[in-house]
Scaffold this active site. Sequence first.
Site, short mmCIF file in Angstrom:
data_model
loop_
_atom_site.label_atom_id
_atom_site.label_comp_id
_atom_site.label_asym_id
_atom_site.label_seq_id
_atom_site.Cartn_x
_atom_site.Cartn_y
_atom_site.Cartn_z
N ASN A 9 0.86 -1.18 0.00
CA ASN A 9 0.00 0.00 0.00
C ASN A 9 0.90 1.24 0.00
OD1 ASN A 9 -1.85 2.01 0.47
ND2 ASN A 9 -2.27 1.44 2.60
N HIS A 96 -9.46 1.46 5.12
CA HIS A 96 -8.12 1.56 5.70
C HIS A 96 -8.16 2.51 6.89
CE1 HIS A 96 -3.96 2.78 6.23
NE2 HIS A 96 -3.67 1.58 5.77
N GLU A 98 -6.43 4.91 7.82
CA GLU A 98 -6.29 6.34 7.52
C GLU A 98 -7.58 6.90 6.92
OE1 GLU A 98 -2.64 5.78 5.40
OE2 GLU A 98 -1.81 5.13 7.32
N GLU A 168 -5.47 -4.69 10.72
CA GLU A 168 -4.45 -3.67 10.90
C GLU A 168 -4.72 -2.91 12.18
OE1 GLU A 168 -2.38 -2.66 6.95
OE2 GLU A 168 -4.04 -1.29 7.20
N GLY A 174 2.50 2.35 10.92
CA GLY A 174 3.48 3.42 10.76
C GLY A 174 4.16 3.82 12.06
P1 PGA Z 1 2.82 0.45 7.70
O1 PGA Z 1 1.37 0.68 7.07
O2 PGA Z 1 3.37 -0.81 7.11
O3 PGA Z 1 3.62 1.66 7.29
O4 PGA Z 1 2.65 0.36 9.18
C1 PGA Z 1 0.52 -0.40 6.85
C2 PGA Z 1 -0.78 0.08 6.28
O5 PGA Z 1 -1.21 1.18 6.63
O6 PGA Z 1 -1.42 -0.60 5.46
#
Ligand code: PGA
Length: 249
Positions: A9, A96, A98, A168, A174
């Site tokens: 992603n 997701h 975000e 997730e 992140g």
């Molecule tokens: P990350 O993000 O690997 O940077 O933690 C994963 C995601 O948001 O799908």
Amino acid sequence: MNRPVLAANWKMNNGPTMSREFMQAFLDQYPRQNDRTILFFPPALSFAAVADAIDDRRDILLGVQNVHWEDQGAFTGELSVNMARDAGARVILVGHSERRHVFGETDEQTALKCAAAERSGMTPLLCVGEKLEEREAGQASEIVVRQLRAGFSGMKQLATRDVMVAYEPVWAIGTGRTATPEDAATMHGIIREELKELCGDRARVTPILYGGSVNPGNAASLLRSENVDGLLVGGASLDAGSWLAIAKA
Ligand code: PGA
């Protein structure tokens, strides 16, 4: 174990030029592998660059990071599932963290997006996951099950259609803080049980991906966890070398 799905992603990273360079570097080192599926979610503007680069590679699929649920119309800035399919996408990322927590996407909207994906014959990859305070309050599985049920609630053919799920945990995205393989296995087991209620037998072959600070060092151990059928990778998918290491994990 199901054939693993390794998904990159890219979020709002890699314009068309960088995407072309990335794909060249990656594909040079990644010959066709039939024991796994690679999936890229480039930003919409880079989609064509990635699609051109993979050309005849049937082991590599493309998806879009977000869609609107309407088929067309006056929705400035949005993309429809039919456009995504026309461009060569097979998978739609829905819900997701975000989208949920930065842009305010609701459970109801995730349901509309999954239903739109179903209407157009695409596979929704529904993301679910609890926030840190929810985990600390002992509500993690309740939140995840709620998001899962809600997201698929508008789909009519769950028993026969391909869907994917990504667990997730928001606190792991992140942040460099990964769920342990045991944490992942526990939640993936809960998701699998819930999928049995929703999709019947198809639950066994429904890929459940883990995402959240996956890197080349932890990818293999996460993939070995029970009920972990793949990985959804953000930060570590932006560097061709680290993504290659994960794709080969
Ligand atoms: P990350 O993000 O690997 O940077 O933690 C994963 C995601 O948001 O799908």
